[in-house]
Design an enzyme around this catalytic site. Sequence first.
Site, PDB file in Angstrom:
ATOM      1  N   ARG A   1      20.479  15.237  10.606  1.00 23.36           N
ATOM      2  CA  ARG A   1      19.595  14.484  11.486  1.00 23.36           C
ATOM      3  C   ARG A   1      20.241  13.150  11.853  1.00 23.36           C
ATOM      4  O   ARG A   1      21.174  12.705  11.176  1.00 23.36           O
ATOM      5  CB  ARG A   1      18.247  14.239  10.792  1.00 23.36           C
TER       6      ARG A   1
ATOM      7  N   THR B   1       0.803  -1.228   0.000  1.00 17.38           N
ATOM      8  CA  THR B   1       0.000   0.000   0.000  1.00 17.38           C
ATOM      9  C   THR B   1       0.835   1.276   0.000  1.00 17.38           C
ATOM     10  O   THR B   1       0.283   2.377  -0.067  1.00 17.38           O
ATOM     11  CB  THR B   1      -0.940   0.037   1.220  1.00 17.38           C
ATOM     12  N   GLY B   2       2.154   1.139   0.080  1.00 17.31           N
ATOM     13  CA  GLY B   2       3.023   2.316   0.040  1.00 17.31           C
ATOM     14  C   GLY B   2       3.178   2.858  -1.372  1.00 17.31           C
ATOM     15  O   GLY B   2       2.584   2.344  -2.328  1.00 17.31           O
TER      16      GLY B   2
ATOM     17  N   LYS C   1      20.610   3.103   1.528  1.00 16.84           N
ATOM     18  CA  LYS C   1      20.992   3.163   2.944  1.00 16.84           C
ATOM     19  C   LYS C   1      21.664   1.872   3.416  1.00 16.84           C
ATOM     20  O   LYS C   1      22.334   1.855   4.444  1.00 16.84           O
ATOM     21  CB  LYS C   1      19.760   3.440   3.819  1.00 16.84           C
TER      22      LYS C   1
ATOM     23  N   LYS D   1      11.093   2.305   7.606  1.00 16.28           N
ATOM     24  CA  LYS D   1      12.088   2.944   6.757  1.00 16.28           C
ATOM     25  C   LYS D   1      12.388   4.411   7.095  1.00 16.28           C
ATOM     26  O   LYS D   1      13.283   5.003   6.500  1.00 16.28           O
ATOM     27  CB  LYS D   1      11.663   2.844   5.295  1.00 16.28           C
TER      28      LYS D   1
ATOM     29  N   GLU E   1      21.809  10.384   9.171  1.00 17.27           N
ATOM     30  CA  GLU E   1      21.889  10.878   7.797  1.00 17.27           C
ATOM     31  C   GLU E   1      23.327  10.896   7.278  1.00 17.27           C
ATOM     32  O   GLU E   1      24.274  11.044   8.037  1.00 17.27           O
ATOM     33  CB  GLU E   1      21.337  12.310   7.704  1.00 17.27           C
TER      34      GLU E   1
ATOM     35  N   ASP F   1       0.775  -8.793   9.148  1.00 17.27           N
ATOM     36  CA  ASP F   1       2.089  -8.244   9.479  1.00 17.27           C
ATOM     37  C   ASP F   1       3.155  -9.210   8.992  1.00 17.27           C
ATOM     38  O   ASP F   1       2.990 -10.436   9.105  1.00 17.27           O
ATOM     39  CB  ASP F   1       2.195  -8.065  10.999  1.00 17.27           C
TER      40      ASP F   1
ATOM     41  N   VAL G   1      13.500   8.335  -4.520  1.00 11.72           N
ATOM     42  CA  VAL G   1      12.532   8.431  -5.603  1.00 11.72           C
ATOM     43  C   VAL G   1      11.579   9.572  -5.295  1.00 11.72           C
ATOM     44  O   VAL G   1      11.090   9.708  -4.172  1.00 11.72           O
ATOM     45  CB  VAL G   1      11.767   7.103  -5.768  1.00 11.72           C
TER      46      VAL G   1
ATOM     47  N   SER H   1      15.401  -2.995  -2.016  1.00 10.95           N
ATOM     48  CA  SER H   1      16.276  -2.453  -0.979  1.00 10.95           C
ATOM     49  C   SER H   1      16.577  -0.979  -1.243  1.00 10.95           C
ATOM     50  O   SER H   1      15.894  -0.322  -2.035  1.00 10.95           O
ATOM     51  CB  SER H   1      17.566  -3.288  -0.916  1.00 10.95           C
TER      52      SER H   1
END
Length: 351
Positions: free
Chosen positions: A251, A10-11, A124, A82, A254, A58, A163, A121
């Site tokens: 942050r 659903t992302g 990161k 994420k 990062e 889940d 993206v 993936s």
Amino acid sequence: MEKILIIGGTGSWGQELTRQILEDSSVKEIRIYSRGEHKQVEMARKFNDRRLTFIIGDIRDKKRLKYSAHNVDHVFHLAALKHVPVCENSPEETVQTNIIGTINAVEVAFETKVKTFVLVSTDKAVDPINVYGVSKSMAEKIVVNANLKYNGTKFVCIRGGNVIGTNGSVVPLFKNQILKANEITITDKQMTRYFMRLQEAIGLIFKAVKDSIGGEIFVMKMPSIKITSLAALMIKELGSKSTKIKEIGIRPGEKIHEVLVSRYEAKRAFEHGNYFVILPNIDMHDLYNKNRKKIFLKEEYNSQKNKYLKQEELKSILELDGWLDGKNLKLLEDYTKDELLEYFKRENWQK
């Protein structure tokens, strides 16, 4: 006719992947497996396609996952915690979802005899310095290693960078900051990032699936941008002379520059059209024998030394999806200025 399971469907990535898969009339069913009922209801209304089946579950629940993968041909694994600061603050939960969840998904893929398993993936995972990156690096290794344990299923990784417009993307953040607060906050003026439209990124996934043997990490070739260039362009198009840029500092977790192929992986990586292909550092003779004559990279592939988009190119890309339209906010639509500023503070985007 084939059946497909999208874990975490659903992302942003999952919905675009679904849209492109539905263009194939040979697909019989797409099962969307995720935790949130609200997003599933919204997605069902948006697509309105009888081939879609929505399953609440889940990735930590292996029994439920196995039920969902019954008679499935291909599995796309997109589920993850994420958000970098969230993962930093909740490492135990990140391990449960991103690592244990991936183990569950891999084992289920083998037990249900799927043809192909694809992990999506992230950059990161390369030289990781944060919890999210470490967890995705482990997920990659779990998926690659599965090719040695489980015959009959092809396990492949796809690695991409930022993206445009996805959850956590800086573009909708900047747009909202300009239109509602007349100010952009950046963490470091030296920062660079990869930059690609979601439609292109998803399209490349299919090519990698088709070309893979099993055990490879396919890395998307993506142009880079300087975050200051993006900020300047969006201020020019959406802001005014009074719009400010505030530097607030890095942050937690990062990086200044992102890396898609590390210096350690370069000696096992070669170019393949719109991809780099990284061969595993474990003993997979067939894969190495097929690619032994390839010309391998000499250095890492990072966002600092990469090709940068020109301003006109960047503008064209943003215009395609309406990100330079002063209307139709795509995120945080109902926030007042004060609420938005409070949100930025909570997300470490404002001090």
